[in-house]
Design a protein around this motif. Structure first.
Motif, PDB file in Angstrom:
ATOM      1  N   MET A   1      -0.043  -6.918  -9.913  1.00  0.00           N
ATOM      2  CA  MET A   1      -0.711  -6.480 -11.142  1.00  0.00           C
ATOM      3  C   MET A   1      -1.830  -5.494 -10.846  1.00  0.00           C
ATOM      4  O   MET A   1      -2.183  -4.684 -11.706  1.00  0.00           O
ATOM      5  CB  MET A   1      -1.207  -7.698 -11.927  1.00  0.00           C
ATOM      6  N   ASP A   2      -2.394  -5.534  -9.639  1.00  0.00           N
ATOM      7  CA  ASP A   2      -3.354  -4.510  -9.228  1.00  0.00           C
ATOM      8  C   ASP A   2      -2.652  -3.164  -9.057  1.00  0.00           C
ATOM      9  O   ASP A   2      -3.172  -2.112  -9.449  1.00  0.00           O
ATOM     10  CB  ASP A   2      -4.019  -4.889  -7.900  1.00  0.00           C
ATOM     11  N   VAL A   3      -1.473  -3.212  -8.447  1.00  0.00           N
ATOM     12  CA  VAL A   3      -0.700  -1.995  -8.177  1.00  0.00           C
ATOM     13  C   VAL A   3      -0.199  -1.354  -9.473  1.00  0.00           C
ATOM     14  O   VAL A   3      -0.194  -0.132  -9.624  1.00  0.00           O
ATOM     15  CB  VAL A   3       0.505  -2.336  -7.259  1.00  0.00           C
ATOM     16  N   TRP A   4       0.220  -2.183 -10.425  1.00  0.00           N
ATOM     17  CA  TRP A   4       0.802  -1.700 -11.681  1.00  0.00           C
ATOM     18  C   TRP A   4       0.093  -2.414 -12.827  1.00  0.00           C
ATOM     19  O   TRP A   4       0.537  -3.453 -13.298  1.00  0.00           O
ATOM     20  CB  TRP A   4       2.299  -1.997 -11.691  1.00  0.00           C
TER      21      TRP A   4
ATOM     22  N   ALA B   1       0.803  -1.222   0.000  1.00  0.00           N
ATOM     23  CA  ALA B   1       0.000   0.000   0.000  1.00  0.00           C
ATOM     24  C   ALA B   1       0.837   1.274   0.000  1.00  0.00           C
ATOM     25  O   ALA B   1       0.554   2.216  -0.754  1.00  0.00           O
ATOM     26  CB  ALA B   1      -0.957  -0.005   1.192  1.00  0.00           C
ATOM     27  N   THR B   2       1.865   1.343   0.841  1.00  0.00           N
ATOM     28  CA  THR B   2       2.664   2.574   0.904  1.00  0.00           C
ATOM     29  C   THR B   2       3.414   2.812  -0.402  1.00  0.00           C
ATOM     30  O   THR B   2       3.556   3.947  -0.852  1.00  0.00           O
ATOM     31  CB  THR B   2       3.653   2.523   2.073  1.00  0.00           C
ATOM     32  N   PHE B   3       3.889   1.737  -1.019  1.00  0.00           N
ATOM     33  CA  PHE B   3       4.582   1.864  -2.298  1.00  0.00           C
ATOM     34  C   PHE B   3       3.596   2.274  -3.391  1.00  0.00           C
ATOM     35  O   PHE B   3       3.892   3.146  -4.214  1.00  0.00           O
ATOM     36  CB  PHE B   3       5.245   0.538  -2.655  1.00  0.00           C
ATOM     37  N   ALA B   4       2.418   1.659  -3.397  1.00  0.00           N
ATOM     38  CA  ALA B   4       1.403   1.978  -4.402  1.00  0.00           C
ATOM     39  C   ALA B   4       1.032   3.450  -4.353  1.00  0.00           C
ATOM     40  O   ALA B   4       0.798   4.078  -5.398  1.00  0.00           O
ATOM     41  CB  ALA B   4       0.169   1.105  -4.194  1.00  0.00           C
TER      42      ALA B   4
END
Length: 352
Positions: free
Chosen positions: A323-326, A233-236
């Motif tokens: 894949m959700d994040v990117w 989450a923090t990276f996203a």
């Protein structure tokens, strides 16, 4: 079935200087054109992998290799320690590696250990025993160096395109994500993140690979997806909001295994997998199919087998969360990473 893999040669461009181990006592420095042997060993939470190579042109040619699932981090999440059985399995694999290093007359080598040894209370004791019994001195590297080595080893397989790209490495005890600028000759790291979940640690924390009911298996998969998503989450939140054409490249046993399933291979074939580009939706479909299968059903699939059947679902959960994040439309697959990154640094440091 699917896209044809790119026929990528197993060689790389020159690398920046990196750490190099000392040569054996009394051994004279060899000239570059004598093509000495170099070695890189990557001891992860799940696998022990060795690569021996010699310089060739601006890259290298593989001379010998070794890979064995040792599950060094088995039970670490609950006990905080490396178990005696896991240590014994790993020492046995390291002895095989030591024999190969001796027989190949390796000039320079680097051996690294990652998340399991970073976390374990008895990690230092294990490192000392490994050196005493095998002669291999393991260097416990940080999560940041682990991520950078993986990028250095596999970035040449990234699809061409504009804007930042994401490279990830799903390990046994952690997952590294690295946002890179690939517009230059060498990748430039823009941001990186290490999540404390890999296929071993996430399976032990939230999985239920032996569940007899499909509903229980799917519930476990949903739990693992949630844990993985929260860890990113923090990276996203730091990632570009709407990348024009997001590019994604994965290096790990998870992505190479799923690529083999995608290709319907009856046995693993690196030549077909390394450099393959797979539609992201196909990887999601395979992940969801595997999450609903029983342990026995997964074990019967070629390229998964009994050794990977209990851990592959956690890898699928992590992959889907990435894949959700990117949200790239295609996923690049690399059967190369930390070891190749180490070799590039070693050979770059020893160029005339």
């Amino acid at each position: 079935m699917g896209d044809h893999p790119a026929n990528m040669p197993h060689r790389h461009a020159a690398a920046p200087t990196g750490p190099v181990l000392a040569r054996p006592a009394g051994q004279q420095k060899k000239r570059w054109h004598d093509a000495p042997h170099y070695a890189a060993l990557d001891l992860g939470t799940n696998n022990c992998r060795l690569l021996i190579a010699r310089p060739q042109g601006n890259g290298f040619a593989v001379v010998d290799a070794f890979s064995r699932i040792v599950r060094l981090g088995e039970g670490l999440a609950s006990s905080g320690r490396l178990s005696d059985a896991a240590i014994d399995r790993t020492i046995a694999a390291l002895k095989v590696c030591a024999d190969k290093l001796k027989r190949r007359n390796v000039l320079v080598a680097r051996s690294v250990a990652t998340e399991a040894c970073r976390q374990a209370a008895n990690g230092a004791d294990f490192i000392e025993r490994a050196y005493r019994e095998t002669g291999i001195r393991l260097d416990v590297i940080s999560a940041e160096e682990e991520a950078r080595l993986a990028v250095l080893g596999c970035h040449v397989l990234m699809e061409a395109g504009d804007g930042p790209a994401l490279i990830f490495d799903i390990g046994g005890g952690s997952t590294e994500l690295v946002l890179i600028d690939s517009s230059g000759p060498e990748p430039r790291v823009l941001d990186w993140h290490s999540a404390p979940w890999g296929v071993v640690s996430l399976t032990e924390h939230a999985g239920d690979s032996k569940a007899s009911e499909e509903s229980a298996r799917l519930a476990a998969y949903a739990r693992m997806r949630q844990v993985a998503t929260e860890s990113f989450a923090t990276f996203a939140a730091r990632l570009p909001a709407s990348p024009a054409s997001p590019r994604l490249l994965g290096t790990s046993g998870t992505v190479t295994t799923l690529a083999s399933v995608y290709l319907e291979l009856d046995h693993y074939d690196r030549a077909q997998v390394d450099g393959l580009i797979v539609p992201a939706e196909s990887m999601r479909r395979i992940s969801r199919d595997l999450s609903g299968m029983s342990l026995a059903e997964r074990a019967r699939l070629p390229c998964i087998g009994a050794e990977r059947a209990d851990l592959v679902v956690a890898g699928c959960a992590i992959l889907e969360s990435i894949m959700d994040v990117w949200p790239a439309e295609r996923l690049g697959v690399a059967d190369r990473g930390i070891r190749e990154g180490i070799l590039r640094r070693l050979m770059g440091a020893n160029r005339p």
